[in-house]
Motif scaffolding. Structure first.
Motif, PDB file in Angstrom:
ATOM      1  N   GLY A 180       0.819  -1.211   0.000  1.00 23.59           N
ATOM      2  CA  GLY A 180       0.000   0.000   0.000  1.00 23.59           C
ATOM      3  C   GLY A 180       0.849   1.254   0.000  1.00 23.59           C
ATOM      4  N   GLY A 181       1.927   1.234   0.798  1.00 28.05           N
ATOM      5  CA  GLY A 181       2.829   2.375   0.830  1.00 28.05           C
ATOM      6  C   GLY A 181       3.545   2.580  -0.494  1.00 28.05           C
ATOM      7  N   ILE A 182       3.876   1.480  -1.168  1.00 31.39           N
ATOM      8  CA  ILE A 182       4.514   1.577  -2.480  1.00 31.39           C
ATOM      9  C   ILE A 182       3.572   2.264  -3.473  1.00 31.39           C
ATOM     10  CG2 ILE A 182       5.370   0.257  -4.456  1.00 31.39           C
ATOM     11  CD1 ILE A 182       6.350  -1.857  -2.479  1.00 31.39           C
ATOM     12  N   LEU A 183       2.322   1.816  -3.500  1.00 28.44           N
ATOM     13  CA  LEU A 183       1.340   2.415  -4.411  1.00 28.44           C
ATOM     14  C   LEU A 183       1.132   3.895  -4.104  1.00 28.44           C
ATOM     15  CD1 LEU A 183      -1.351  -0.426  -4.559  1.00 28.44           C
ATOM     16  CD2 LEU A 183       0.386   0.128  -6.275  1.00 28.44           C
ATOM     17  N   ARG A 184       1.053   4.226  -2.813  1.00 29.08           N
ATOM     18  CA  ARG A 184       0.894   5.630  -2.415  1.00 29.08           C
ATOM     19  C   ARG A 184       2.067   6.468  -2.885  1.00 29.08           C
ATOM     20  NH1 ARG A 184       2.283   5.988   3.412  1.00 29.08           N
ATOM     21  NH2 ARG A 184       4.347   5.868   2.426  1.00 29.08           N
ATOM     22  N   ASP A 185       3.286   5.983  -2.656  1.00 32.72           N
ATOM     23  CA  ASP A 185       4.468   6.759  -3.007  1.00 32.72           C
ATOM     24  C   ASP A 185       4.607   6.929  -4.515  1.00 32.72           C
ATOM     25  OD1 ASP A 185       5.032   6.993  -0.332  1.00 32.72           O
ATOM     26  OD2 ASP A 185       6.472   5.344  -0.291  1.00 32.72           O
ATOM     27  N   ILE A 186       4.252   5.887  -5.275  1.00 30.15           N
ATOM     28  CA  ILE A 186       4.280   6.017  -6.740  1.00 30.15           C
ATOM     29  C   ILE A 186       3.265   7.057  -7.182  1.00 30.15           C
ATOM     30  CG2 ILE A 186       3.731   4.827  -8.900  1.00 30.15           C
ATOM     31  CD1 ILE A 186       4.877   2.278  -7.640  1.00 30.15           C
ATOM     32  N   LEU A 187       2.059   7.005  -6.596  1.00 25.55           N
ATOM     33  CA  LEU A 187       1.008   7.954  -6.944  1.00 25.55           C
ATOM     34  C   LEU A 187       1.436   9.394  -6.649  1.00 25.55           C
ATOM     35  CD1 LEU A 187      -2.052   8.327  -7.755  1.00 25.55           C
ATOM     36  CD2 LEU A 187      -2.532   8.296  -5.309  1.00 25.55           C
ATOM     37  N   PRO A 199       9.728   5.121  -2.857  1.00 25.47           N
ATOM     38  CA  PRO A 199       9.028   4.271  -1.876  1.00 25.47           C
ATOM     39  C   PRO A 199       9.715   4.263  -0.518  1.00 25.47           C
ATOM     40  CG  PRO A 199       9.030   3.199  -4.000  1.00 25.47           C
ATOM     41  CD  PRO A 199       9.900   4.433  -4.147  1.00 25.47           C
ATOM     42  N   TRP A 200       8.903   4.452   0.518  1.00 27.22           N
ATOM     43  CA  TRP A 200       9.410   4.618   1.877  1.00 27.22           C
ATOM     44  C   TRP A 200      10.195   3.406   2.348  1.00 27.22           C
ATOM     45  CZ3 TRP A 200       6.410   4.980   7.097  1.00 27.22           C
ATOM     46  CH2 TRP A 200       7.137   5.765   7.991  1.00 27.22           C
ATOM     47  N   PHE A 201       9.769   2.204   1.923  1.00 24.52           N
ATOM     48  CA  PHE A 201      10.447   1.008   2.427  1.00 24.52           C
ATOM     49  C   PHE A 201      11.898   0.947   1.961  1.00 24.52           C
ATOM     50  CE2 PHE A 201       9.611  -0.785  -1.757  1.00 24.52           C
ATOM     51  CZ  PHE A 201      10.629  -1.702  -1.936  1.00 24.52           C
ATOM     52  N   MET A 202      12.258   1.736   0.929  1.00 25.82           N
ATOM     53  CA  MET A 202      13.623   1.718   0.412  1.00 25.82           C
ATOM     54  C   MET A 202      14.547   2.663   1.175  1.00 25.82           C
ATOM     55  SD  MET A 202      13.111   1.653  -3.716  1.00 25.82           S
ATOM     56  CE  MET A 202      12.459   0.212  -4.555  1.00 25.82           C
TER      57      MET A 202
END
Length: 203
Positions: free
Chosen positions: A132-139, A144-147
């Motif tokens: 979900g965080g990946i999709l949010r950050d791409i949008l 991406p925060w996890f990186m």
């Protein structure tokens, strides 16, 4: 209510708040805020359900989306977006740790239910935890925060693998699930505040 379902609802609420705050920072309108909160809170579950080829839980049950909507209105009513650096406060980091660990455990459970091997379980746990965080950050055009923060994705992978091992040895009881949840949250909090991260590749 099932304890894991209850914890997952807490995770959805904290993830929705995270998405809301990111949307406010990016100057989104109300539709943009809803999409940012929705993807952060429920995007990982959608990816999980697509991976295991089952009906998307968020589209067959009302509670997940209702939680996102309630969080949006509460956040607006109490103007939490005006709190200085709320996303760096302990309570917010703690809530975020709850949601990534809980989502990772739920993802591992569902992957095992569908007969996935350890690699499948690890990746479904990962995407459920941070997808979900990946999709949010791409949008919102962010890295991406996890990186870039405290072993976020690594811990999600680790939780998935650990749950798979617990399942293999017959220790996937509520006691060990709660223990895994507590250990995962503790590790995530330590990683955040101590700045732990995987080393970058260097020549």
């Amino acid at each position: 209510m099932d304890i894991i379902l209850f914890i997952e609802y807490i995770g959805i609420a904290s993830a929705a708040l995270s998405g809301f705050l990111f949307g406010v920072k990016k100057g989104c309108d109300w539709l943009g805020l809803f999409i940012a909160a929705f993807l952060t809170a429920l995007g990982g579950g959608i990816i999980r359900d697509v991976l295991v080829s089952r009906d998307i839980y968020s589209f067959t049950h009302y509670m997940p989306v209702l939680i996102v909507i309630v969080v949006l209105f509460i956040s607006r009513f109490f103007k939490v977006y005006k709190k200085h650096e709320l996303e760096k406060k302990f309570i917010f980091i703690f809530a975020d740790a709850i949601d990534v660990i809980c989502f990772s455990i739920v993802g591992a459970m569902i992957a095992i239910e569908f007969g996935y091997n350890i690699f499948g379980v690890a990746f479904v746990a990962f995407f459920n935890g941070v997808g979900g965080g990946i999709l949010r950050d791409i949008l919102l055009n962010e890295v991406p925060w996890f990186m870039r923060t405290g072993l976020y994705g690594t811990i999600s992978f680790g939780v998935g693998i650990t749950y798979y091992i617990l399942h293999l040895v017959g220790l996937n009881t509520i006691f060990y699930i709660i223990t895994l949840l507590a250990l995962g949250i503790t590790t995530r909090m330590l990683a955040y505040y101590k700045g732990w991260q995987l080393p970058p590749l260097k020549d």
